[in-house]
Design a protein around this motif. Structure first.
Motif, mmCIF file in Angstrom:
data_model
loop_
_atom_site.group_PDB
_atom_site.id
_atom_site.type_symbol
_atom_site.label_atom_id
_atom_site.label_comp_id
_atom_site.label_asym_id
_atom_site.label_seq_id
_atom_site.Cartn_x
_atom_site.Cartn_y
_atom_site.Cartn_z
ATOM 1 N N GLN A 42 9.006 -7.722 4.220
ATOM 2 C CA GLN A 42 8.697 -7.041 2.971
ATOM 3 C C GLN A 42 7.231 -7.248 2.637
ATOM 4 O OE1 GLN A 42 10.556 -4.914 1.016
ATOM 5 N NE2 GLN A 42 8.586 -4.617 0.040
ATOM 6 N N GLY A 43 6.496 -6.157 2.518
ATOM 7 C CA GLY A 43 5.111 -6.229 2.098
ATOM 8 C C GLY A 43 5.022 -6.192 0.591
ATOM 9 N N GLU A 44 3.797 -6.042 0.091
ATOM 10 C CA GLU A 44 3.605 -5.963 -1.358
ATOM 11 C C GLU A 44 4.269 -4.734 -1.945
ATOM 12 O OE1 GLU A 44 -0.421 -6.418 -2.691
ATOM 13 O OE2 GLU A 44 -0.748 -8.153 -1.420
ATOM 14 N N ASP A 45 4.347 -3.662 -1.156
ATOM 15 C CA ASP A 45 4.879 -2.424 -1.700
ATOM 16 C C ASP A 45 5.891 -1.727 -0.794
ATOM 17 O OD1 ASP A 45 2.931 -1.828 0.177
ATOM 18 O OD2 ASP A 45 1.538 -0.986 -1.266
ATOM 19 N N ILE A 46 5.629 -1.675 0.486
ATOM 20 C CA ILE A 46 6.477 -0.923 1.414
ATOM 21 C C ILE A 46 7.009 -1.873 2.492
ATOM 22 C CG2 ILE A 46 6.523 0.982 3.083
ATOM 23 C CD1 ILE A 46 4.153 2.235 1.561
ATOM 24 N N ASP A 134 0.262 -3.894 5.685
ATOM 25 C CA ASP A 134 0.384 -4.006 4.231
ATOM 26 C C ASP A 134 -0.893 -3.546 3.522
ATOM 27 O OD1 ASP A 134 2.137 -4.597 2.112
ATOM 28 O OD2 ASP A 134 1.208 -6.553 1.813
ATOM 29 N N ASP A 135 -2.058 -3.813 4.126
ATOM 30 C CA ASP A 135 -3.327 -3.383 3.530
ATOM 31 C C ASP A 135 -3.496 -1.869 3.532
ATOM 32 O OD1 ASP A 135 -4.149 -5.948 2.957
ATOM 33 O OD2 ASP A 135 -5.580 -6.081 4.622
ATOM 34 N N ASN A 137 -0.887 0.719 4.583
ATOM 35 C CA ASN A 137 0.224 1.674 4.502
ATOM 36 C C ASN A 137 0.219 2.470 3.203
ATOM 37 O OD1 ASN A 137 1.276 -0.308 2.746
ATOM 38 N ND2 ASN A 137 2.972 -0.846 4.097
ATOM 39 N N ASP A 138 -0.091 1.808 2.088
ATOM 40 C CA ASP A 138 -0.104 2.530 0.814
ATOM 41 C C ASP A 138 -1.264 3.516 0.731
ATOM 42 O OD1 ASP A 138 -1.749 0.258 0.778
ATOM 43 O OD2 ASP A 138 -1.613 0.043 -1.391
ATOM 44 N N GLN A 139 -2.369 3.217 1.415
ATOM 45 C CA GLN A 139 -3.494 4.152 1.426
ATOM 46 C C GLN A 139 -3.169 5.392 2.269
ATOM 47 O OE1 GLN A 139 -7.414 2.253 1.859
ATOM 48 N NE2 GLN A 139 -6.327 0.311 1.599
#
Length: 152
Positions: A42-46, A134-135, A137-139
């Protein structure tokens, strides 16, 4: 290296990989016939899914973490540009972009040809991959949703 020695070396590497994951108490599924393991973090968001395979023929260990979405067709050129831009800044590993599918996969490899790999290397590979995925994926997801552009 003979085929028998190569198989023995691959099995030894796989056992070390599993011991490294066991040392953290992580749950993972393994397929000894390939050999490979897969698990999620589990990352910070995804959530991040990872596969680590021992490639006996090439004598490398390959970690892959495919992002859990694909780039929509209208964003694939931007996805390709962003993937290249991000990868050019990485010290270890890379993001691979499949322009036909729109998939993005983080890849990190380590050769074991004429060498030994310890548990520490496998833990480093997982930690490095988790940090990179994690750095970014959200971008990549924000780019796909049109919230940012490749210039951001």
């Amino acid at each position: 290296m003979s085929e028998v020695n190569n198989t023995e070396k691959a099995n030894e590497i796989f056992e070390t990989l599993c011991a490294a994951l066991d040392s953290r108490g992580w749950h993972y599924e393994k397929d000894e016939s390939v050999p490979l393991v897969h698990f999620s973090l589990q990352g910070e968001d995804i959530p991040m899914k990872m596969i680590i395979a021992v490639d006996q023929k090439r004598q490398v260990v390959r970690l892959l973490s495919r992002l859990p979405f694909t780039m929509d067709e209208e964003h694939r050129i931007d996805g390709a540009i962003a993937t290249c831009a991000v990868t050019s800044k990485l010290v270890n590993g890379c993001f691979d972009f499949d322009i036909l599918e729109g998939s993005i996969t983080f890849r990190l490899t380590a050769s074991y040809r004429e060498s030994r790999l310890g548990k520490g290397l496998f833990l480093y590979m997982v930690d490095c991959a988790a940090a990179m995925v994690d750095d970014y994926n959200d971008q990549f997801l924000a780019l796909n949703k049109g919230r940012i552009d490749v210039g951001a």
